[in-house]
Design a protein around this motif. Structure first.
Motif: not given
Length: 238
Positions: A14-30
């Protein structure tokens, strides 16, 4: 045993397509949810890897034996998983890969933020107030204020341990003639800092209890750059 797939497993086919990015933030313990959109109905296999490169799920098979991981949805168009009781060691970049027949990746940068904590010490007629906060990727900045006054900063100590940064700051309070609310709020590039606040109320003969903002049920969609940054909180898992 943890299952770690070799990077060369699919590279001959297989060839590797360009990766998409996302950003997620969570509070500790949740609990946090990581979403992966699958855009091809021809996908054969799909997997999630943790920041250390270990496979969490390969299709429906759970490779990393951690009870905090669970599959929310696995369909022709989506593969979403959840991590409960999140801690700072969970921070980092997660990778969702599917093969159709090219390898397509989506990367999710997870940032864990801790609520600021305030403590008070009385010594020889003065009050010392301490505020500390922890986070992934960057040291949190501590902002102080009195009642409804303007915010200000003082010198902060920064400690780093593995993936976690901790900022610590102190204020020395002179004796007060009336009750004063001392607030501590943190700023971080990955989080909605207005929600991350603590305070104590100080008066001549003592103090009221500290207050920690309750984030249960909060779900916000923020925007940072070309991709959304989400602060997701579904309640602590304690």
């Amino acid at each position: 045993a943890n299952l770690k797939l070799a990077q060369s497993l699919f590279c001959t086919t297989f060839s590797l397509d360009a990766a998409a990015w996302d950003h997620v933030t969570v509070v500790e313990g949740h609990t946090v949810t990581l979403n992966c959109n699958i855009n091809s109905p021809l996908k054969k296999h799909v997997e999630w890897k943790n920041p250390d490169g270990y496979v969490i799920f390969f299709n429906h098979i759970q490779a990393l034996k951690d009870k905090r991981y669970s599959i929310n949805r696995l369909s022709e168009s989506e593969f979403s998983i959840s991590i409960s009781n999140v801690n700072f060691k969970d921070g980092g970049t997660y990778t969702c890969a599917y093969y159709n027949p090219n390898t397509t990746e989506m990367k999710v940068e997870l940032t864990v933020l801790g609520l600021p904590r305030m403590t008070r010490i009385k010594h020889k007629g003065t009050t010392l107030v301490k505020c500390s906060a922890k986070a992934n990727h960057h040291p949190p900045q501590i902002l102080w204020s009195f009642d409804s006054g303007p915010e200000f900063r003082v010198y902060e100590q920064v400690r780093q341990r593995d993936k976690m940064y901790e900022s610590i700051a102190f204020l020395q309070m002179l004796p007060v003639m009336r009750r004063i609310k001392v607030k501590c709020r943190i700023q971080h590039p990955a989080g909605h800092s207005q929600l991350l606040m603590d305070f104590v109320k100080i008066r001549q003969n003592g103090e009221y209890n500290s207050f920690h903002l309750n984030l249960r049920g909060v779900k916000l969609i923020l925007v940072r750059g070309p991709h959304p940054t989400r602060l997701i909180s579904s309640g602590p898992d304690h």
